[in-house]
Design a protein around this motif. Structure first.
Motif, PDB file in Angstrom:
ATOM      1  N   SER A  10       0.821  -1.102  -0.107  1.00  0.00           N
ATOM      2  CA  SER A  10       0.068   0.164  -0.036  1.00  0.00           C
ATOM      3  C   SER A  10       0.808   1.217  -0.035  1.00  0.00           C
ATOM      4  CB  SER A  10      -0.920  -0.138   1.351  1.00  0.00           C
ATOM      5  OG  SER A  10      -0.023  -0.193   2.492  1.00  0.00           O
ATOM      6  N   TRP A 228       6.897   0.016   7.477  1.00  0.00           N
ATOM      7  CA  TRP A 228       6.208   1.405   7.053  1.00  0.00           C
ATOM      8  C   TRP A 228       4.843   0.773   6.294  1.00  0.00           C
ATOM      9  CZ3 TRP A 228       7.367   6.099   8.310  1.00  0.00           C
ATOM     10  CH2 TRP A 228       8.761   6.407   8.647  1.00  0.00           C
ATOM     11  N   VAL A 234       0.315  -0.560  15.192  1.00  0.00           N
ATOM     12  CA  VAL A 234      -0.365  -1.729  15.781  1.00  0.00           C
ATOM     13  C   VAL A 234      -1.523  -0.937  16.444  1.00  0.00           C
ATOM     14  CG1 VAL A 234      -0.499  -3.784  16.856  1.00  0.00           C
ATOM     15  CG2 VAL A 234       1.651  -3.242  15.619  1.00  0.00           C
ATOM     16  N   ASP A 238      -8.403  -3.914  14.900  1.00  0.00           N
ATOM     17  CA  ASP A 238      -8.253  -3.668  13.481  1.00  0.00           C
ATOM     18  C   ASP A 238      -9.184  -2.321  13.193  1.00  0.00           C
ATOM     19  OD1 ASP A 238      -8.619  -3.536  10.770  1.00  0.00           O
ATOM     20  OD2 ASP A 238      -8.876  -5.475  10.395  1.00  0.00           O
ATOM     21  N   PRO A 239      -8.417  -1.241  12.737  1.00  0.00           N
ATOM     22  CA  PRO A 239      -9.231   0.119  12.462  1.00  0.00           C
ATOM     23  C   PRO A 239     -10.537   0.011  11.563  1.00  0.00           C
ATOM     24  CG  PRO A 239      -6.944   0.084  11.724  1.00  0.00           C
ATOM     25  CD  PRO A 239      -6.945  -1.085  12.327  1.00  0.00           C
ATOM     26  N   ALA A 264      -3.901  -9.859  13.621  1.00  0.00           N
ATOM     27  CA  ALA A 264      -3.561  -8.454  13.259  1.00  0.00           C
ATOM     28  C   ALA A 264      -2.784  -8.505  12.058  1.00  0.00           C
ATOM     29  CB  ALA A 264      -2.816  -7.890  14.455  1.00  0.00           C
TER      30      ALA A 264
END
Ligand code: ADP
Ligand code: ASP
Ligand code: MG
Length: 459
Positions: A10, A228, A234, A238-239, A264
């Motif tokens: 990402s 990165w 962390v 999980d957001p 995670a």
């Protein structure tokens, strides 16, 4: 001493991000950085899809996926270099894409995709991203060298999930990589890929670039391994599941390892192991927000909270073996686990009762074969589509009443199994998959949105 900077897919998905990554590498030059890159964006997914299509003989789809990969890298190159792409880079990208297309044609012709061929195909992602990025650093007049990770990242021949040979990696790094590392210069290499002693390309399994970074860091004795990514460390959950989740400033190796093992995704579960062995701190940082918050993972760090965070994983299968005759007898559990082991089924959680034993198994465990062996002497109940929700924290064992608070927070969510990990920092619950996220949200609200780190102000 060198630092490892690993950038995930990402962080490499656009020309703008690649410029940002280059700026971070420039800033790290005094630390003699070894830069470990994943494939850009969703390239590895596209390569898998291409290989599967070729295996089905669907040449059109295989070629389309391969051409997406080619176009994506050409667009990144255009975004970086405009009309002045270095001819050597154009030739390298073309060579890699042409090799990929030929491999896919071969698979389509034979309609056979061995794990070894799949690894050869998917390795293209990291080879392309590193070629492109090293050329960009050179254009930016940074002293850098492209390095083929397969020269040092020795593994066995379990293609698709190869096991690294840590001792050999260390020897090879001392010989091949160490002499190249120096302040003022960046080494650019691939995550995820390695090679057998015979030089055949392997991969460490999906998400394996984190593991590569830690393996290389341990082999060269790095002072830090930086992961990165696209979040500020962390998080306490999980957001994407819990919008109120917060980055955890400090985690112990054991806490991070448990969170990663139980879902995670921000860290590959094996990442922490090489760092533990050489006590190298691992930090998790946001590429687009380098001055934001981040997580530091080290041997004795403590989150300062009774609980560090939550993780969850699904699907898993819950298998319960009931035997009124056998259970109390010596050797029953050994026999049960011998059956699991022989069928290659790995067990996460176990809970025993007077006449039954429940265990969670991965969904691809060969259940029919296991059942056939156990049924002559026990009743076997199999419940698929379960989820494990793990509550993790070094101070869990020191905090009386946590289990009661966890169960109270679960409310009417039906808990099917509860298990305290042997290291006492992980309390795991098994629920139906449909309740997984609901339970994570409830536990987060009840246990992590009220407590504050002891002795530090609320943020
Ligand atoms: P990369 O491409 O950098 O390897 P990943 O997608 O593998 O990134 O991992 C980052 C993602 O992990 C985040 O975007 C987030 O959605 C997910 N994630 C899951 N659990 C957590 C957690 N506890 N903390 C942070 N991120 C998490
Ligand atoms: N590119 C590989 C994957 O997508 C490895 C990684 O990104 O960590 O799984
Ligand atoms: Mg990842």
């Amino acid at each position: 001493m060198t630092k490892i900077l690993k950038f995930g897919g990402s962080s490499l998905a656009s020309a703008e991000l690649l410029r940002q990554v280059a700026a971070l590498v420039r800033a790290a030059l005094p630390d003699a950085p070894i830069v470990v890159l994943s494939a850009s964006g969703k390239t590895t997914d596209a390569l898998h899809a291409a290989a599967r299509a070729a295996e089905r003989g669907d040449v059109a789809v295989a070629r389309e996926r391969a051409s997406e990969v080619r176009t994506h890298h050409a667009e990144l190159a255009r975004g970086l270099f405009g009309d002045s792409m270095p001819p050597e880079l154009a030739a390298e990208l073309d060579l890699e894409c042409t090799a990929l297309e030929r491999r896919l044609d071969g698979v389509a012709l034979l309609r056979e995709l061995s794990p070894r061929s799949l690894d050869a195909i998917v390795s293209a992602g990291e080879l392309l991203s590193t070629r492109l990025f090293a050329a960009w650093l050179a254009r930016e007049e940074l002293d850098c060298e492209w390095f083929d990770a397969r020269r040092v990242l020795r593994t066995d021949a379990r293609f698709g999930s190869a096991e690294p040979d840590v001792a050999r990696i260390r020897e090879l790094c001392e010989r091949e990589l160490g002499p190249r590392v120096r302040p003022g210069r960046a080494i650019v290499t691939q995550g995820y890929i390695g090679s057998t002693a015979a030089g055949v390309t392997t991969t460490l399994g999906r998400g394996g670039s984190d593991w590569s970074a830690a393996l290389l860091g341990a082999a060269v004795g790095a002072s830090e391994v930086q992961i990165w990514t696209d979040v500020e460390g962390v998080y306490s959950a999980d957001p994407r599941v819990v919008p109120a989740a917060h980055p955890i400033a400090e985690l112990s190796f054991a806490e991070a390892a448990e969170l990663a093992a139980f879902g995670a995704k921000v860290l590959h579960p094996a990442t922490i192991q090489p760092a533990i062995e050489r006590r190298i701190p691992v930090t998790v940082r946001h590429t687009a927000r380098p001055n934001g918050r981040f997580t530091t993972i080290r041997a004795e760090a403590a989150s300062g909270r009774p609980l560090a965070g939550l993780a969850s994983r699904s699907p898993v299968t819950l298998l319960t073996v009931t035997s009124t005759r056998m259970l109390a007898q010596a050797g029953f559990l050994a026999r049960l686990f011998e059956v699991f082991g022989r069928h290659g089924a790995s067990v996460d959680l176990v809970a025993t009762a007077e006449v039954s034993v429940s265990s969670t198994l991965e969904p691809d465990a060969p259940l029919d074969a296991i059942r056939a062996e156990l049924e002559p002497f026990a009743r076997v109940d199999v419940v698929p589509d379960r989820a494990i929700v793990a509550v993790v924290g070094e101070r869990l064992k020191l905090t009386p009443g946590t289990a009661a608070r966890v169960l109270a927070a679960a409310g009417e969510v039906h808990i099917e199994l509860i298990s305290m990990g042997a290291n006492e920092i992980n309390l795991s619950l098994v629920v139906g998959r449909e309740d997984e996220h609901e339970l994570v949200r409830r536990l987060h609200a009840a246990l992590l949105e009220t407590d504050r780190p002891t002795g530090s102000p609320a943020r």
